[in-house]
Write an enzyme that holds these catalytic residues in place. Sequence first.
Site, short mmCIF file in Angstrom:
data_model
loop_
_atom_site.label_atom_id
_atom_site.label_comp_id
_atom_site.label_asym_id
_atom_site.label_seq_id
_atom_site.Cartn_x
_atom_site.Cartn_y
_atom_site.Cartn_z
N GLY C 149 -28.00 -26.03 -31.47
CA GLY C 149 -27.87 -26.36 -32.88
C GLY C 149 -26.51 -26.95 -33.18
N CYS C 150 -26.38 -27.52 -34.39
CA CYS C 150 -25.14 -28.19 -34.77
C CYS C 150 -24.01 -27.20 -34.98
CB CYS C 150 -25.38 -29.02 -36.02
SG CYS C 150 -26.21 -28.14 -37.36
N TYR C 151 -24.25 -26.18 -35.82
CA TYR C 151 -23.22 -25.16 -36.04
C TYR C 151 -22.86 -24.47 -34.73
CZ TYR C 151 -23.80 -24.96 -41.23
OH TYR C 151 -23.81 -25.21 -42.58
#
Lengths: 346, 346, 346, 346
Positions: C149-151
């Site tokens: 994921g991005c986070y």
Amino acid sequence: MIKAGIIGATGYAGEELIRLLVNHPETDLIYLSSHSYTGSDLSEIYPNFRGILDKKLVNMTAEEMSDECDVIFFALPHGLASDQISGKLLDKVKIIDLGADFRLKDKDLYENWYKVRHSSPVLLEEAVYGLCELNRESIKSARLLANPGCYTTCSIISLAPLVDNNLINNSTILIDAKSGISGAGRSLNLPVHFAESNESFKAYGIGTHRHTPEIEQELSQIAGEKIILSFTPHLLPMSRGILITAYAELTEEIDKEALIKLYSNYYKDDNFIRIYPSGSLPETRYVKNSNFLDIGLELDSRTNRVIVVGAVDNLIKGAAGQAIQNMNLMFNLDETLGLKTVPSIL
Amino acid sequence: MIKAGIIGATGYAGEELIRLLVNHPETDLIYLSSHSYTGSDLSEIYPNFRGILDKKLVNMTAEEMSDECDVIFFALPHGLASDQISGKLLDKVKIIDLGADFRLKDKDLYENWYKVRHSSPVLLEEAVYGLCELNRESIKSARLLANPGCYTTCSIISLAPLVDNNLINNSTILIDAKSGISGAGRSLNLPVHFAESNESFKAYGIGTHRHTPEIEQELSQIAGEKIILSFTPHLLPMSRGILITAYAELTEEIDKEALIKLYSNYYKDDNFIRIYPSGSLPETRYVKNSNFLDIGLELDSRTNRVIVVGAVDNLIKGAAGQAIQNMNLMFNLDETLGLKTVPSIL
Amino acid sequence: MIKAGIIGATGYAGEELIRLLVNHPETDLIYLSSHSYTGSDLSEIYPNFRGILDKKLVNMTAEEMSDECDVIFFALPHGLASDQISGKLLDKVKIIDLGADFRLKDKDLYENWYKVRHSSPVLLEEAVYGLCELNRESIKSARLLANPGCYTTCSIISLAPLVDNNLINNSTILIDAKSGISGAGRSLNLPVHFAESNESFKAYGIGTHRHTPEIEQELSQIAGEKIILSFTPHLLPMSRGILITAYAELTEEIDKEALIKLYSNYYKDDNFIRIYPSGSLPETRYVKNSNFLDIGLELDSRTNRVIVVGAVDNLIKGAAGQAIQNMNLMFNLDETLGLKTVPSIL
Amino acid sequence: MIKAGIIGATGYAGEELIRLLVNHPETDLIYLSSHSYTGSDLSEIYPNFRGILDKKLVNMTAEEMSDECDVIFFALPHGLASDQISGKLLDKVKIIDLGADFRLKDKDLYENWYKVRHSSPVLLEEAVYGLCELNRESIKSARLLANPGCYTTCSIISLAPLVDNNLINNSTILIDAKSGISGAGRSLNLPVHFAESNESFKAYGIGTHRHTPEIEQELSQIAGEKIILSFTPHLLPMSRGILITAYAELTEEIDKEALIKLYSNYYKDDNFIRIYPSGSLPETRYVKNSNFLDIGLELDSRTNRVIVVGAVDNLIKGAAGQAIQNMNLMFNLDETLGLKTVPSIL
């Protein structure tokens, strides 16, 4: 106290009406009707009202509100207000329609541009077009008030002095208009999804925007001749504000100071119209969150054109603020009541 | 009517003071002093005031204003107000300082964090820290009022109930704060040049921001013990608004509803503090253009931490609005006078 | 040439994949599948591709693509990719899943946080977690790649050196994260309607965001002990970019230069990780439109905490760029191929 | 490899030149000259280049660079390039000037609009106006290249087919132009301070913008008669992008499909010009971060006007990208080399 109801209370124009009326000293908000959010508390939908206005949203018709209200504001998409409004209703309550249904005097024109049948054409004649600065006396006695569109308010007021004084060739009028995104309303659709509109700019509805015939109707009436003009709207990546840049060929020589003076005189009794001194031009932030409409003027001697720059807050002078200004007139109150907030430049 | 002067009238806090005081029913703005724009009309510098307040900007000291004014607002960078304020001046006029000079009680602390010598340390004891909700009684009799910082207002009020009720381990307090760019003021510099700050986000001043000792001073006083905490400010690509996310370890079990109730009780007499129901959280737009400070609460049982989210408009409750709230208290007026605008969510 | 297909081509991650792969010298885009826009030309949906990539959007399954493709990218909401992926499919084609289905090794953990049943739990063990910098060797031989994921990408890489070197008390880790709005995807909903998110800032999903267990899983593995941490996401009023501010208590004294050196060494072979010199901090614009992940470090001696600031472009290193970096590794290409664009600071 | 130097490397046009040239396969950046930041590392001023280009900024004249460079880009405010450029210099090195000094062929016109004396009028005749699509052959052999302005590039290319085919009454041309704020450059001044330009929109320089005579010069040459037109620039609250809306009266009837076909033919050999199909219009995000110039067309039969909408990225096709396109032509390379990035719609 004026008892007021709002139908379409949770759209952006409705929200702004509530926000302004909460602090209006002569109005009580009795009913807030919202088809989509019936039964919710206002502060669930708009948390800015938490602790300020504790009110449940209802689902009521104008007819149902009419016994208890002195005025009902409609803030609905076009076609929905005219369904509810009749001569009988107007006998009981004043109506201010922020939508488009009663703005155009010509039923066919309405049906051509809006692509729907009009449900109460008999009321078109009675309806008063609520551009306060140009129509103040008729507004005072109106029962059915057609509140002008946002682009139209800005365009007509910016051009009226030129048209009225025969200073321009009316066939050369061209309005290049730009609006913040709140003008597109609260309905979800891709072009106003944040990531699709942020940091971008575009034109839309070239030659086909429905505010065009409205501007033409009012300017034609001032001119005493039919005016056909170009109107091109654009979408700005910001929330609030409209700025129009209008162009026309001059029919006679005039210098800038004289032109500014002419405009200042034309609007000398109008609290909300501000004419800029030579060398200054309006910016949308100078009118943000206020009912002002600011106008700046330039002459381009190379092309013999006059350029008028007009700015409004589309949600206030372009919608809810003007509706309240109209209400004030219709109820014999000071026209500026509840509308004295200073533009918030930041 | 209270006769008011403003020194530093053309910075953003000054402009907001004028904007709010123009509509304050018990205040007359007598003097607007601006070093940079002396001699100009206010509306040349801030065209939003055109037609609303026609006033020339002057270059006056507090001493020069003191005979005609009842209250003088200072809205200057730190170090400049204390130069002008003396016991003799306070005998003649009440002072509300929006700057930092009188916020910290400890002269050495001030000089360490601000890197300047304090010019009137004898007045530090007399100065009243103007966080209305926590300090109302002392404010009423204050002659010299130190108006709190924007981040500090939001941080202290968001954490006070936890600290005051010994609900958290004070050594674990951590405040992650985010501010709109107007907080950086009107002085030109590259980091707040549009193209350098738009569409970007950053932290700055980690562990060194000057609002840190101010938050620590006030929370320590509430706690009755010295609190050292982490404070990290960030810059948001928008104009107005502060949101803080504060974290701390709980010292005892408490459920969310009980915590919300505790907060609601703690601020039950405070018109401008709004505690959110479970599941709702503040957003900066819910307080924009208003004097509200909104608080939401979450518990994270996995880590035994409480998370407090607080939001203010940095220019209103974080500066000019709170200054007026203080003025109202100092002059025995209704605390909310002139501050009843509804947040403009759009 | 690698023949590639994309399933979910018209979401934002899909669009970025196309945008980057168009200029990847070793890839041919064979199929673009889009459930919503089957039959349309790509340039009708994304006019930026006009004249660059003329391709019809199809509606195909991975099975249908598998004979002609060497690799298939899934860019779908969670729960939809695992439905289509089986051991038999993996015998024919490599899969890179930009969604969440194969990131968590523990089926129960997945089902608890995502509230859906997992359709292919037998593949969880085989799936390789594609954080290139920490997992390069396993990625090279992966058949099924779970793209982080991005986070999570930003959080894990920012904290790994501290955890790996036992420099912090793992129970004190706290990540305050902020993301641009493109992270919310292209589906219409009110919170990301322009007028509802512009000029505002908020926290959301406190303690419940689904990237939390993913960060914990990877950091726990590095630590060799179970880590539970606080993760708070926020929504920034801008399109692209994530910045995280992570906090933890130090277990031993270390000076800033030594810490920076330790980070630089830790990532010395990683082209896309940039460690900032003392006194400098990342901003999201420094990585915009690039595959870089930038890290800045601060120590707060007053509280004995280390603060790590990490920045990525959520759509590139946080999604499509990292997927291509993974593809490069899986196909034995230079890891940086097609990813050398310079961040566009403006 | 082409050895290139840049003078004015730390303005926005300079930064974009570096950003694009770093990935240009046939160019080596030898010298970056910056008066303001001499001696600094590029990555101190523009951290996006960290780890990509390690280069010290120097303070060098074109003369000093000329022995080692094949081409020198000037990216300076007007008046500064012409001081350094002479026939002798051009014998040694090719010059591409992104500034205004050599765009206008008429020295008096230049001096009237720019209010400075021209230092090298003898070179005006030799200088080639670098609008690649209209001037490709002359560019190939140019020694001194005058790179067009941002507004001008967009305006001329959008109108050339109409003018060239005598389809419009040239005296009715009116260009309403809107630009993102990066066009104002990196110099600090109040109107582009974040808080003064964010969420606002304005017109400026009506009838007096210096790109006006440049547009007139080029369109007049195409028309074979002197054209005088209206040009009104506006400032958009966003970083990148220009959109122009141009209006003119048609001299003959033409339907929209025919007009679109005529435009498509006119630019059929031009990779970077994209003509939109009927019903579609350019938006600035469709060209962002790319060298494309997109054109959409509308007819308004009510007013007999044609409306042309053109969009460019002001920093790429409006500055650095076009400069590289010119360099490619001047060095006999594929015109699109180094310019193939896909617009980043988000």
